[in-house]
Motif scaffolding. Sequence first.
Motif, PDB file in Angstrom:
ATOM      1  N   GLY A   9       6.759  -2.328  -8.433  1.00  0.00           N
ATOM      2  CA  GLY A   9       5.367  -1.900  -8.455  1.00  0.00           C
ATOM      3  C   GLY A   9       4.922  -1.808  -9.912  1.00  0.00           C
ATOM      4  O   GLY A   9       5.678  -1.355 -10.762  1.00  0.00           O
ATOM      5  N   GLN A  11       2.294  -0.072 -11.088  1.00  0.00           N
ATOM      6  CA  GLN A  11       1.519   1.133 -11.393  1.00  0.00           C
ATOM      7  C   GLN A  11       2.045   1.788 -12.665  1.00  0.00           C
ATOM      8  O   GLN A  11       3.219   2.113 -12.782  1.00  0.00           O
ATOM      9  N   ARG A  34       0.235  -8.037  -2.308  1.00  0.00           N
ATOM     10  CA  ARG A  34      -1.022  -7.285  -2.198  1.00  0.00           C
ATOM     11  C   ARG A  34      -1.981  -8.048  -1.290  1.00  0.00           C
ATOM     12  O   ARG A  34      -2.137  -9.259  -1.438  1.00  0.00           O
ATOM     13  N   CYS A 113       3.933  -5.211  -5.652  1.00  0.00           N
ATOM     14  CA  CYS A 113       2.753  -4.490  -5.203  1.00  0.00           C
ATOM     15  C   CYS A 113       2.353  -3.524  -6.321  1.00  0.00           C
ATOM     16  O   CYS A 113       2.983  -3.482  -7.375  1.00  0.00           O
ATOM     17  N   GLU A 115       1.955   0.119  -6.132  1.00  0.00           N
ATOM     18  CA  GLU A 115       2.569   1.448  -6.093  1.00  0.00           C
ATOM     19  C   GLU A 115       3.912   1.491  -6.828  1.00  0.00           C
ATOM     20  O   GLU A 115       4.805   0.690  -6.571  1.00  0.00           O
ATOM     21  N   CYS A 121       5.247   2.824  -0.507  1.00  0.00           N
ATOM     22  CA  CYS A 121       4.611   1.510  -0.531  1.00  0.00           C
ATOM     23  C   CYS A 121       5.110   0.633   0.611  1.00  0.00           C
ATOM     24  O   CYS A 121       6.281   0.705   0.990  1.00  0.00           O
ATOM     25  N   ARG A 123       5.912  -2.331   0.462  1.00  0.00           N
ATOM     26  CA  ARG A 123       6.940  -3.304   0.084  1.00  0.00           C
ATOM     27  C   ARG A 123       8.341  -2.841   0.459  1.00  0.00           C
ATOM     28  O   ARG A 123       9.206  -3.665   0.722  1.00  0.00           O
TER      29      ARG A 123
END
Length: 171
Positions: A9, A11, A34, A113, A115, A121, A123
């Motif tokens: 992720g 993020q 995504r 992804c 998160e 998440c 994933r």
Amino acid sequence: MRDTLFTIGYQGATVERLVETLAAAEVSILIDTRETPMSRRPEFRRKSLEACMLEAGIRYLSVPALGAPKALRAQVGDWDVFAEGYRERLSLVREELQRILPLVAAERACLLCFEADPDACHRSLLAHEIQGLLDVDAVHLRPGRIDQSDDDKGLRVGGQRANDQVEILAG
């Protein structure tokens, strides 16, 4: 020996840290899971990310059908409802899932992804589904955090780190 399926992720990470982490894990293909491969941070938008991966020698594939639909993402406050909804979603997109299985089996693939926490998440649910179809171990990469606000708000973050989560530090 089992193969490895990575997840990551972005993020709170820079695109440079993302690339460093993927390179350190010797990932050969990044599979963007995504539903809408957009971001408020331009470097994580589909075209920019694809170009960045190409420059790093990592193939990029966007598979929006494997993403969590917006209505389902609204359930983020209730993980059980979210997980059940995403598993149902996977039953509807079997063709897309089947399409990536040969890539996961043949290459060092990583599911992407937004998160940071894989336990919050889709994933992680997708990786678990793939584990049931292929002889692979799932390893969750963590590209590290930066002091920057993230582009999504209200996401469920937290939970215990599972044993299969690692942070790969490059250099």
